[in-house]
Design a protein around this motif. Sequence first.
Motif, PDB file in Angstrom:
ATOM      1  N   TRP A 102      52.373  35.528-125.475  1.00 12.37           N
ATOM      2  CA  TRP A 102      54.088  35.700-125.633  1.00 12.37           C
ATOM      3  C   TRP A 102      54.042  37.400-125.657  1.00 12.37           C
ATOM      4  O   TRP A 102      55.102  37.806-125.068  1.00 12.37           O
ATOM      5  N   LEU A 103      53.471  38.059-126.251  1.00 18.90           N
ATOM      6  CA  LEU A 103      53.356  39.322-126.390  1.00 18.90           C
ATOM      7  C   LEU A 103      52.237  40.243-125.918  1.00 18.90           C
ATOM      8  O   LEU A 103      51.138  39.739-125.888  1.00 18.90           O
ATOM      9  N   SER A 104      52.724  41.268-125.218  1.00 18.83           N
ATOM     10  CA  SER A 104      51.466  42.066-124.507  1.00 18.83           C
ATOM     11  C   SER A 104      51.751  43.702-125.202  1.00 18.83           C
ATOM     12  O   SER A 104      52.935  43.972-124.933  1.00 18.83           O
ATOM     13  N   PHE A 105      50.639  44.048-125.511  1.00 19.40           N
ATOM     14  CA  PHE A 105      50.622  45.472-125.890  1.00 19.40           C
ATOM     15  C   PHE A 105      49.771  46.352-125.085  1.00 19.40           C
ATOM     16  O   PHE A 105      48.519  46.114-125.141  1.00 19.40           O
ATOM     17  N   ASN A 106      50.310  47.226-124.251  1.00 16.81           N
ATOM     18  CA  ASN A 106      49.180  47.987-123.430  1.00 16.81           C
ATOM     19  C   ASN A 106      49.880  49.459-123.285  1.00 16.81           C
ATOM     20  O   ASN A 106      50.913  49.833-123.836  1.00 16.81           O
ATOM     21  N   GLY A 107      48.827  50.091-122.647  1.00 15.43           N
ATOM     22  CA  GLY A 107      49.192  51.765-122.470  1.00 15.43           C
ATOM     23  C   GLY A 107      48.161  52.329-122.379  1.00 15.43           C
ATOM     24  O   GLY A 107      46.922  51.972-122.035  1.00 15.43           O
ATOM     25  N   PHE A 108      48.536  53.646-122.510  1.00 14.82           N
ATOM     26  CA  PHE A 108      47.368  54.684-122.134  1.00 14.82           C
ATOM     27  C   PHE A 108      47.415  56.043-122.897  1.00 14.82           C
ATOM     28  O   PHE A 108      48.584  56.145-123.638  1.00 14.82           O
ATOM     29  N   PHE A 109      46.334  56.801-123.074  1.00 14.56           N
ATOM     30  CA  PHE A 109      46.621  57.979-123.674  1.00 14.56           C
ATOM     31  C   PHE A 109      45.567  59.068-122.605  1.00 14.56           C
ATOM     32  O   PHE A 109      44.827  58.695-122.476  1.00 14.56           O
TER      33      PHE A 109
ATOM     34  N   PHE B 213      55.628  68.580-130.113  1.00 11.05           N
ATOM     35  CA  PHE B 213      55.669  67.361-130.063  1.00 11.05           C
ATOM     36  C   PHE B 213      56.974  66.606-129.656  1.00 11.05           C
ATOM     37  O   PHE B 213      57.987  66.962-129.968  1.00 11.05           O
ATOM     38  N   HIS B 214      57.047  65.464-128.759  1.00 12.71           N
ATOM     39  CA  HIS B 214      58.070  64.986-128.259  1.00 12.71           C
ATOM     40  C   HIS B 214      58.009  63.427-128.401  1.00 12.71           C
ATOM     41  O   HIS B 214      56.869  62.989-127.874  1.00 12.71           O
ATOM     42  N   ALA B 215      58.976  62.756-128.631  1.00  7.55           N
ATOM     43  CA  ALA B 215      58.695  61.183-128.353  1.00  7.55           C
ATOM     44  C   ALA B 215      60.119  60.744-127.868  1.00  7.55           C
ATOM     45  O   ALA B 215      61.483  60.945-128.136  1.00  7.55           O
ATOM     46  N   MET B 216      59.925  59.788-126.575  1.00  2.00           N
ATOM     47  CA  MET B 216      61.022  59.476-125.892  1.00  2.00           C
ATOM     48  C   MET B 216      60.866  57.970-125.623  1.00  2.00           C
ATOM     49  O   MET B 216      60.012  57.450-124.787  1.00  2.00           O
ATOM     50  N   PRO B 217      62.007  57.202-126.120  1.00  2.00           N
ATOM     51  CA  PRO B 217      61.670  55.668-125.994  1.00  2.00           C
ATOM     52  C   PRO B 217      62.563  55.259-124.782  1.00  2.00           C
ATOM     53  O   PRO B 217      63.216  55.718-124.526  1.00  2.00           O
ATOM     54  N   THR B 218      62.151  53.945-124.180  1.00  2.00           N
ATOM     55  CA  THR B 218      62.607  53.457-123.080  1.00  2.00           C
ATOM     56  C   THR B 218      63.231  51.993-123.586  1.00  2.00           C
ATOM     57  O   THR B 218      62.560  51.445-124.367  1.00  2.00           O
TER      58      THR B 218
ATOM     59  N   GLU C 259      58.929  51.038-124.043  1.00  2.00           N
ATOM     60  CA  GLU C 259      57.672  52.109-124.004  1.00  2.00           C
ATOM     61  C   GLU C 259      58.237  53.213-124.608  1.00  2.00           C
ATOM     62  O   GLU C 259      59.451  53.656-124.681  1.00  2.00           O
ATOM     63  N   VAL C 260      57.224  53.896-125.408  1.00  2.00           N
ATOM     64  CA  VAL C 260      57.442  55.341-125.996  1.00  2.00           C
ATOM     65  C   VAL C 260      56.674  56.203-125.342  1.00  2.00           C
ATOM     66  O   VAL C 260      55.365  56.178-125.326  1.00  2.00           O
ATOM     67  N   GLU C 261      57.410  57.309-124.766  1.00  2.00           N
ATOM     68  CA  GLU C 261      56.239  58.364-124.161  1.00  2.00           C
ATOM     69  C   GLU C 261      56.317  59.213-125.352  1.00  2.00           C
ATOM     70  O   GLU C 261      57.222  59.990-125.886  1.00  2.00           O
ATOM     71  N   LEU C 262      54.869  59.372-125.734  1.00  2.00           N
ATOM     72  CA  LEU C 262      54.668  60.402-126.996  1.00  2.00           C
ATOM     73  C   LEU C 262      53.925  61.526-126.435  1.00  2.00           C
ATOM     74  O   LEU C 262      52.986  61.259-125.659  1.00  2.00           O
ATOM     75  N   SER C 263      54.165  62.687-126.541  1.00  2.00           N
ATOM     76  CA  SER C 263      53.621  64.007-125.890  1.00  2.00           C
ATOM     77  C   SER C 263      53.671  65.328-126.614  1.00  2.00           C
ATOM     78  O   SER C 263      54.435  65.406-127.653  1.00  2.00           O
TER      79      SER C 263
END
Length: 231
Positions: free
Chosen positions: A158-165, A219-224, A207-211
């Motif tokens: 039901w839920l997927s948590f994915n991403g990269f760094f 530092f910046h955090a930008m959600p979508t 998605e949250v872009e953390l950079s």
Amino acid sequence: MKKIFTITVILAAAISLKAQNIQLHYDFGRECATTTVEMFRPDGGGSTFFFIDMDYSPKVTGAYWEISRELCFWQDSKVNWLSAHIEYNGGLNTAAGAFNNCWLAGATYSGHSEDYSKTWSLTAAYKLIPRTVGLNGSRQPHNFQITGVWNLDFFNHWLSFNGFFDFWKEARPWQGTEFIFMSEPQLWVNLRNIKGWEKINLSLGTEVELSANFVGKGFHAMPTIAAKWTF
């Protein structure tokens, strides 16, 4: 405009090659929309991955492309968790023009759970950025990058948590920085689990872009808010 057209042709070709998923994001930090086309395909000699991002505000204002290959011809051996990694990155936007082309080569450790509902990888690579100029004005093309990727499914998919760094070295004299960090964790609700929706491969999520030192110094955090169709 010609370069934007070229990237659009690449995007169309990627879709025709049976991309794995297409995503649409509305970015609250930049107040623009982004489409992402992704494909991951394993084979007998390793795997291929690519994605293409295109930004719209409302017309196309930027495009970014990554393609990588994991080489593993020893998949039946005891070291099948290790592969050789090669990669290319590049892109452009209407404000800054073309981004620096990057070529990477290194090694990847990969793992997965028994049912493949949880997968992960860690790559250490040499990163060549030919046009990089350091803080002292000298060329600094030789750099490194550490990349982690994960995909975790929960609650019977039901839920997927994915991403990269990504953590890498790249001199940015205009910021006075040399080290950059970026991560884009995503959380999806997979609607095909609804009874009667088994053939509707739509997911809704965020998605949250953390950079750090990427879109600017610090530092910046930008959600979508996002939608994804999986093929």
